[in-house]
Design a protein around this motif. Structure first.
Motif, PDB file in Angstrom:
ATOM      1  N   UNK A 165      39.626  35.217  49.352  1.00  0.00           N
ATOM      2  CA  UNK A 165      38.594  34.827  50.316  1.00  0.00           C
ATOM      3  C   UNK A 165      38.483  33.313  50.370  1.00  0.00           C
ATOM      4  N   UNK A 166      38.561  32.744  51.578  1.00  0.00           N
ATOM      5  CA  UNK A 166      38.376  31.319  51.767  1.00  0.00           C
ATOM      6  C   UNK A 166      36.974  31.026  52.276  1.00  0.00           C
ATOM      7  N   UNK A 183      31.991  20.475  53.350  1.00  0.00           N
ATOM      8  CA  UNK A 183      33.381  20.458  53.772  1.00  0.00           C
ATOM      9  C   UNK A 183      34.361  20.945  52.737  1.00  0.00           C
ATOM     10  N   UNK A 184      33.907  21.162  51.518  1.00  0.00           N
ATOM     11  CA  UNK A 184      34.804  21.663  50.466  1.00  0.00           C
ATOM     12  C   UNK A 184      35.280  23.056  50.838  1.00  0.00           C
ATOM     13  N   UNK A 185      36.561  23.319  50.614  1.00  0.00           N
ATOM     14  CA  UNK A 185      37.156  24.623  50.919  1.00  0.00           C
ATOM     15  C   UNK A 185      37.485  25.324  49.605  1.00  0.00           C
ATOM     16  N   UNK A 186      36.764  26.406  49.360  1.00  0.00           N
ATOM     17  CA  UNK A 186      36.938  27.176  48.129  1.00  0.00           C
ATOM     18  C   UNK A 186      37.816  28.389  48.398  1.00  0.00           C
ATOM     19  N   UNK A 187      38.556  28.799  47.373  1.00  0.00           N
ATOM     20  CA  UNK A 187      39.322  30.042  47.452  1.00  0.00           C
ATOM     21  C   UNK A 187      38.918  30.942  46.298  1.00  0.00           C
ATOM     22  N   UNK A 188      38.563  32.179  46.623  1.00  0.00           N
ATOM     23  CA  UNK A 188      38.130  33.152  45.622  1.00  0.00           C
ATOM     24  C   UNK A 188      39.126  34.294  45.573  1.00  0.00           C
ATOM     25  N   UNK A 189      39.692  34.508  44.390  1.00  0.00           N
ATOM     26  CA  UNK A 189      40.633  35.603  44.156  1.00  0.00           C
ATOM     27  C   UNK A 189      39.838  36.800  43.664  1.00  0.00           C
ATOM     28  N   UNK A 190      39.835  37.894  44.428  1.00  0.00           N
ATOM     29  CA  UNK A 190      39.016  39.061  44.102  1.00  0.00           C
ATOM     30  C   UNK A 190      39.929  40.204  43.677  1.00  0.00           C
ATOM     31  N   UNK A 191      39.893  40.595  42.401  1.00  0.00           N
ATOM     32  CA  UNK A 191      40.730  41.715  41.964  1.00  0.00           C
ATOM     33  C   UNK A 191      40.199  43.032  42.491  1.00  0.00           C
ATOM     34  N   UNK A 236      34.429  32.767  35.575  1.00  0.00           N
ATOM     35  CA  UNK A 236      34.799  32.628  34.162  1.00  0.00           C
ATOM     36  C   UNK A 236      36.260  32.985  33.924  1.00  0.00           C
ATOM     37  N   UNK A 237      36.834  33.788  34.831  1.00  0.00           N
ATOM     38  CA  UNK A 237      38.256  34.160  34.742  1.00  0.00           C
ATOM     39  C   UNK A 237      39.154  33.177  35.490  1.00  0.00           C
ATOM     40  N   UNK A 238      38.552  32.109  36.029  1.00  0.00           N
ATOM     41  CA  UNK A 238      39.339  31.100  36.741  1.00  0.00           C
ATOM     42  C   UNK A 238      39.743  31.505  38.137  1.00  0.00           C
ATOM     43  N   UNK A 239      39.002  32.436  38.757  1.00  0.00           N
ATOM     44  CA  UNK A 239      39.394  32.971  40.058  1.00  0.00           C
ATOM     45  C   UNK A 239      38.808  32.212  41.244  1.00  0.00           C
ATOM     46  N   UNK A 240      37.932  31.245  40.997  1.00  0.00           N
ATOM     47  CA  UNK A 240      37.410  30.405  42.075  1.00  0.00           C
ATOM     48  C   UNK A 240      37.995  29.012  41.925  1.00  0.00           C
TER      49      UNK A 240
END
Length: 334
Positions: free
Chosen positions: A16-17, A69-77, A49-53
């Protein structure tokens, strides 16, 4: 204990961006992502805490203020398909029990709570098969859970039996008022009989599934005492002062004395371990804490599993124990 109804699952893509809009600058990362994604803040904090953001490829802290303006990426298992179910066939060794908490002796190889790839066979599934309730402040997927042990680590784990105890134990852990002592066999011979390792730990940027000592990591402290020395190996008592992911494994490897049998942080003979070792030689041996009721002090220990004790007996037979802390009897002292 009856099983909880499955919670509805928010349909989100695997990655997710999220862009921080004007006016949201200064918002904590965990709060912004939870509000923007519709995912609970507690679950977002676990993913962080798992380093996914990440932000520009670098992990983000939960408390980190964000810039517009910061663009975050979230890795969702992938989430487990349903709430955990009781599994009466799973063995569970309870070493202490009162109205507020259980202390269980987790075997190596058992995962503490359901996660992607481990929906069944966990400690939580075993807990749900016992009569009585648990604290639910961490969510229905983690009833009573206040801290974790790695899958490969055996030993003592606290479980809260009600919400009040779960909140109290969580705060005691945060304030470092619960003393957790481990037994670990390490490669080589630490020169000092006692020592203290203070080195920040964070996600390994080269291998995201590993942790490492990194300059911008979280402050981390481990104490150790030599218990018994063998040719090529040393048995240590380890004080987990802070509780970072893989802390003991990372700290010991960083000083050149990795844990025996560690597949992630040891290499060569240390990774293989002494003859007969088929797992990580790390055991959560003792817990000391004030009772949640305020009445008295709890001090509980769990003996080394037979497989680890057999490794020590073989080392004693081959080379003989020596050095500070060598016990006079079989296994660790209670």
């Amino acid at each position: 204990m009856g099983s909880a109804a499955p919670r509805s699952t928010i349909q989100v893509p695997e990655r997710l961006g999220l862009t921080v809009p004007p006016g949201a600058e200064g918002t904590r990362a965990d709060r912004f992502v939870a509000d923007a994604s519709g995912i609970s803040r507690a679950h977002i904090q676990r993913l962080i805490s798992e380093g996914r953001l990440t932000l520009s490829g670098r992990p983000v802290r939960s408390s980190q203020p964000l810039a517009a303006g910061a663009v975050l990426e979230l890795d969702i298992p992938d989430a487990p398909p349903s709430a955990p179910q009781p599994e009466p066939a799973l063995d569970l060794t309870v070493v202490y029990e009162d109205d507020d908490l259980l202390i269980v002796d987790k075997p190596a190889g058992m995962v503490v709570h359901p996660s992607p790839g481990h929906a069944t066979g966990t400690l939580v599934n075993a807990l749900l098969a016992r009569p009585g309730g648990y604290g639910m402040t961490a969510g229905s997927e983690r009833p009573g859970i206040v801290h974790r042990l790695d899958r490969a680590t055996s030993g003592l784990l606290l479980v809260a039996r009600n919400d009040r105890a779960q909140a109290w134990l969580t705060e005691q852990l945060r304030a470092r008022r619960i003393k957790k002592t481990y037994l670990g066999l390490v490669w080589g011979a630490p020169p000092a009989a006692t020592g203290r390792i203070e080195a920040p730990i964070g996600r390994d940027r080269a291998q995201r599934t590993r942790m490492a000592v990194v300059p911008d990591g979280r402050p981390s402290v481990t104490g150790y005492r030599v218990r018994e020395r063998f040719p090529g190996w040393t048995l240590l008592e380890l004080d987990l002062v802070t509780g970072r992911t893989h802390q003991l494994r990372v700290h010991l490897a960083s000083i050149g004395h990795p844990l025996a049998g560690d597949p992630a942080y040891a290499t060569g003979p240390a990774r293989r371990g002494p003859e007969g070792l088929g797992r990580l030689f790390l055991h959560a041996w003792r817990l000391e804490l004030a009772a949640p009721s305020g009445e008295g002090h709890i001090r509980v220990s769990a003996p080394l599993p037979a497989a680890l004790d057999a490794v020590l007996e073989r080392l004693r037979a081959e080379g003989g124990p020596g050095g500070p802390g060598a016990p006079s009897g079989q296994g660790p002292r209670r």
